[in-house]
Design a protein around this motif. Structure first.
Motif, short mmCIF file in Angstrom:
data_model
loop_
_atom_site.label_atom_id
_atom_site.label_comp_id
_atom_site.label_asym_id
_atom_site.label_seq_id
_atom_site.Cartn_x
_atom_site.Cartn_y
_atom_site.Cartn_z
N ALA A 95 0.84 -1.21 0.00
CA ALA A 95 0.00 0.00 0.00
C ALA A 95 0.87 1.25 0.00
N LEU A 96 1.96 1.23 0.77
CA LEU A 96 2.88 2.39 0.77
C LEU A 96 3.56 2.55 -0.58
N LEU A 97 3.91 1.44 -1.21
CA LEU A 97 4.54 1.51 -2.52
C LEU A 97 3.55 2.08 -3.55
N TRP A 98 2.26 1.75 -3.43
CA TRP A 98 1.26 2.35 -4.31
C TRP A 98 1.19 3.86 -4.09
N GLN A 99 1.24 4.29 -2.83
CA GLN A 99 1.23 5.73 -2.55
C GLN A 99 2.46 6.40 -3.16
N GLU A 100 3.59 5.74 -3.03
CA GLU A 100 4.84 6.30 -3.58
C GLU A 100 4.76 6.39 -5.10
N ARG A 101 4.18 5.38 -5.72
CA ARG A 101 4.02 5.40 -7.18
C ARG A 101 3.11 6.54 -7.62
N ALA A 153 7.73 6.39 6.11
CA ALA A 153 6.79 5.33 6.50
C ALA A 153 7.20 3.99 5.88
N ARG A 154 7.65 4.03 4.62
CA ARG A 154 8.11 2.80 3.96
C ARG A 154 9.30 2.21 4.68
N SER A 155 10.21 3.06 5.11
CA SER A 155 11.40 2.60 5.83
C SER A 155 11.03 1.88 7.13
N HIS A 163 6.04 -3.69 -8.62
CA HIS A 163 6.30 -2.36 -8.05
C HIS A 163 7.68 -1.86 -8.49
N LEU A 164 8.68 -2.73 -8.44
CA LEU A 164 10.03 -2.35 -8.83
C LEU A 164 10.08 -1.90 -10.28
#
Length: 190
Positions: A8-14, A59-61, A98-99
């Protein structure tokens, strides 16, 4: 916390990377349209996007640290390393997707950022060449355009100076270095 929280955080980052890309694209093409009145707003938006990226990155960290303990992997790894260490094939596929998406976004952002940083220098160089062509008697049969060419060259120099003073501090690092490292792009920094 689990891998779905990280996803979910990776989606936010994207989503933030998409906003950053759109902002940089707009900044790159706006001056070519002849109007720079929107640049201050775009720069403010850029600074807000970068700040939001930093918060999501934090937050991802935290989430990565928790997930690393759960999956029994080292905490300092790239997204590709995490995908390779995923306990199930489903998470490997999700993290690799995601990557791939984030790497593509990051490379586009880095390329646009470089273009924007080079734009004033190119404009000054092209305007000076145009001025030289207009004022060189061997290249031009008319000298009536000399005052206009001189004004264009002066305007280009002023534009370059304005760009350098108005560019937000964060543009030099629109894509945080820690994100580049996380994506395995740290060799492209600098």
């Amino acid at each position: 916390m689990d891998a779905s929280d990280l996803s979910a955080l990776l989606w936010q980052e994207r989503a933030l990377l998409d906003q950053l890309l759109l902002n940089l694209e707009t900044q790159a093409f706006l001056p070519q349209g002849g109007s720079e009145s929107g640049l201050p707003l775009l720069r403010e938006q850029l600074e807000n996007i970068i700040e939001s990226l930093r918060l999501v990155e934090l937050a991802r960290s935290v989430e990565l640290s928790s997930l690393a303990k759960e999956w029994k992997v080292p905490e300092n790894f790239t997204l590709g390393g995490l995908a390779a260490s995923a306990p199930t094939g489903v998470w490997t596929q999700i993290l690799e997707a995601h990557l791939a998406a984030m790497t593509s976004q990051a490379l586009l952002i880095l390329g646009l950022q470089k273009s924007i940083e080079d734009l004033p220098h190119k404009t000054v160089r092209l305007t000076r060449e145009k001025h030289k062509k207009r004022t060189d008697p061997l290249l031009s049969s008319s000298t009536a355009s000399e005052p206009k060419a001189a004004t264009d060259a002066d305007d280009a120099v002023v534009m370059q100076q304005n760009f350098q003073t108005e560019t937000p501090q964060g543009l030099g690092e629109a894509l945080p270095g820690t994100l580049q490292e996380f994506l395995g792009l740290s060799a492209l920094r600098g």
